[in-house]
Write a protein that holds these residues in place. Structure first.
Motif, PDB file in Angstrom:
ATOM      1  N   TYR A  65      37.570 -40.766 -13.830  1.00  0.00           N
ATOM      2  CA  TYR A  65      38.626 -41.554 -14.011  1.00  0.00           C
ATOM      3  C   TYR A  65      40.027 -41.258 -14.033  1.00  0.00           C
ATOM      4  O   TYR A  65      40.869 -42.187 -13.431  1.00  0.00           O
ATOM      5  N   ARG A  66      40.279 -40.189 -14.741  1.00  0.00           N
ATOM      6  CA  ARG A  66      41.537 -39.644 -14.504  1.00  0.00           C
ATOM      7  C   ARG A  66      42.052 -39.392 -13.010  1.00  0.00           C
ATOM      8  O   ARG A  66      43.234 -39.395 -12.464  1.00  0.00           O
ATOM      9  N   HIS A  67      41.060 -38.876 -12.223  1.00  0.00           N
ATOM     10  CA  HIS A  67      41.356 -38.663 -10.800  1.00  0.00           C
ATOM     11  C   HIS A  67      41.750 -39.831  -9.977  1.00  0.00           C
ATOM     12  O   HIS A  67      42.736 -39.723  -9.330  1.00  0.00           O
ATOM     13  N   VAL A  68      41.209 -41.106 -10.338  1.00  0.00           N
ATOM     14  CA  VAL A  68      41.617 -42.463  -9.574  1.00  0.00           C
ATOM     15  C   VAL A  68      42.463 -43.289 -10.016  1.00  0.00           C
ATOM     16  O   VAL A  68      43.060 -44.390  -9.815  1.00  0.00           O
ATOM     17  N   ALA A  69      42.832 -42.992 -11.544  1.00  0.00           N
ATOM     18  CA  ALA A  69      43.541 -44.047 -12.541  1.00  0.00           C
ATOM     19  C   ALA A  69      44.910 -44.081 -12.192  1.00  0.00           C
ATOM     20  O   ALA A  69      45.564 -42.903 -11.652  1.00  0.00           O
ATOM     21  N   THR A  70      45.939 -45.168 -12.471  1.00  0.00           N
ATOM     22  CA  THR A  70      47.081 -44.875 -12.304  1.00  0.00           C
ATOM     23  C   THR A  70      47.865 -44.037 -13.458  1.00  0.00           C
ATOM     24  O   THR A  70      47.202 -44.026 -14.299  1.00  0.00           O
ATOM     25  N   ARG A  71      49.064 -43.790 -13.175  1.00  0.00           N
ATOM     26  CA  ARG A  71      49.976 -42.807 -14.129  1.00  0.00           C
ATOM     27  C   ARG A  71      49.866 -43.635 -15.408  1.00  0.00           C
ATOM     28  O   ARG A  71      49.560 -42.891 -16.799  1.00  0.00           O
ATOM     29  N   LYS A  72      49.988 -44.913 -15.322  1.00  0.00           N
ATOM     30  CA  LYS A  72      50.086 -45.821 -16.605  1.00  0.00           C
ATOM     31  C   LYS A  72      48.689 -45.624 -17.472  1.00  0.00           C
ATOM     32  O   LYS A  72      48.665 -45.664 -18.662  1.00  0.00           O
ATOM     33  N   LEU A  73      47.430 -45.830 -16.698  1.00  0.00           N
ATOM     34  CA  LEU A  73      46.210 -45.818 -17.430  1.00  0.00           C
ATOM     35  C   LEU A  73      45.828 -44.110 -17.796  1.00  0.00           C
ATOM     36  O   LEU A  73      45.426 -44.220 -18.998  1.00  0.00           O
ATOM     37  N   VAL A  74      46.317 -43.110 -17.003  1.00  0.00           N
ATOM     38  CA  VAL A  74      46.168 -41.789 -17.661  1.00  0.00           C
ATOM     39  C   VAL A  74      46.987 -41.397 -18.674  1.00  0.00           C
ATOM     40  O   VAL A  74      46.421 -40.939 -19.744  1.00  0.00           O
ATOM     41  N   ALA A  75      48.330 -42.200 -18.889  1.00  0.00           N
ATOM     42  CA  ALA A  75      49.052 -42.011 -20.160  1.00  0.00           C
ATOM     43  C   ALA A  75      48.233 -42.811 -21.415  1.00  0.00           C
ATOM     44  O   ALA A  75      48.160 -42.126 -22.450  1.00  0.00           O
ATOM     45  N   LYS A  76      47.737 -43.920 -20.934  1.00  0.00           N
ATOM     46  CA  LYS A  76      46.864 -44.629 -21.969  1.00  0.00           C
ATOM     47  C   LYS A  76      45.917 -43.697 -22.532  1.00  0.00           C
ATOM     48  O   LYS A  76      45.542 -43.593 -23.819  1.00  0.00           O
ATOM     49  N   LEU A  77      45.308 -43.043 -21.679  1.00  0.00           N
ATOM     50  CA  LEU A  77      44.041 -42.029 -21.820  1.00  0.00           C
ATOM     51  C   LEU A  77      44.317 -40.985 -22.739  1.00  0.00           C
ATOM     52  O   LEU A  77      43.843 -40.611 -23.555  1.00  0.00           O
ATOM     53  N   ASP A  78      45.412 -40.495 -22.469  1.00  0.00           N
ATOM     54  CA  ASP A  78      46.006 -39.194 -23.187  1.00  0.00           C
ATOM     55  C   ASP A  78      46.608 -39.796 -24.356  1.00  0.00           C
ATOM     56  O   ASP A  78      46.657 -38.882 -25.070  1.00  0.00           O
ATOM     57  N   GLY A  79      47.029 -40.966 -24.571  1.00  0.00           N
ATOM     58  CA  GLY A  79      47.708 -41.380 -25.787  1.00  0.00           C
ATOM     59  C   GLY A  79      47.153 -41.247 -27.002  1.00  0.00           C
ATOM     60  O   GLY A  79      47.555 -41.115 -28.081  1.00  0.00           O
TER      61      GLY A  79
END
Length: 139
Positions: A125-139
């Motif tokens: 997921y992290r590999h293909v997601a947008t920066r916004k989505l990765v930030a939500k994942l890490d948030g």
């Protein structure tokens, strides 16, 4: 001269799974849909998960093309596919079609470590997601 009508491609049939496969699918589905804005659609006859409105991060292989196992296909960063296959060739393999692009297949119907499955799904997921989505994942 009249324009040629484009003939629609025949859709892939939706795969039917055994009860055991359905249990594995539900476990995988729970992992995938827990990710930010993840959504599921049928693609090529199989459940497939997308990062928001973007790219595919996981695709079920329910014995497609006579595959002997139920598996999940995941995109990997450069070198990831080879490292996983080298580490455990009984569990990981190069899937058809997308394997040349670095995706890896992971066998699910031989009692996988679900912590590893979850970790690899998150990394795909992290590999293909947008920066916004990765930030939500890490948030």
């Amino acid at each position: 001269m009249p324009a040629k009508k484009k003939q629609a491609a025949a859709p892939h049939p939706i795969r039917r799974h055994t009860a055991a496969d359905e249990r594995l699918l539900e476990r995988l589905r729970k992992i995938c849909l827990a990710l930010p804005e993840a959504n599921e659609k049928i693609s090529h006859g199989e459940p497939t998960w997308f990062a928001g409105k973007g790219k595919v991060f996981a695709m079920l292989d329910g014995h497609h093309h006579d595959s002997p196992h139920l598996s999940v296909w995941l995109p990997q960063p450069l070198g990831g596919q080879e490292a996983l296959i080298d580490a455990d060739p009984e569990r990981f393999f190069r899937p058809p079609y997308v394997g040349v692009s670095g995706w890896v297949g992971m066998v699910l119907d031989t009692k996988p470590d679900w912590g590893v499955v979850e970790g690899l799904v998150r990394e795909a997921y992290r590999h293909v997601a947008t920066r916004k989505l990765v930030a939500k994942l890490d948030g």
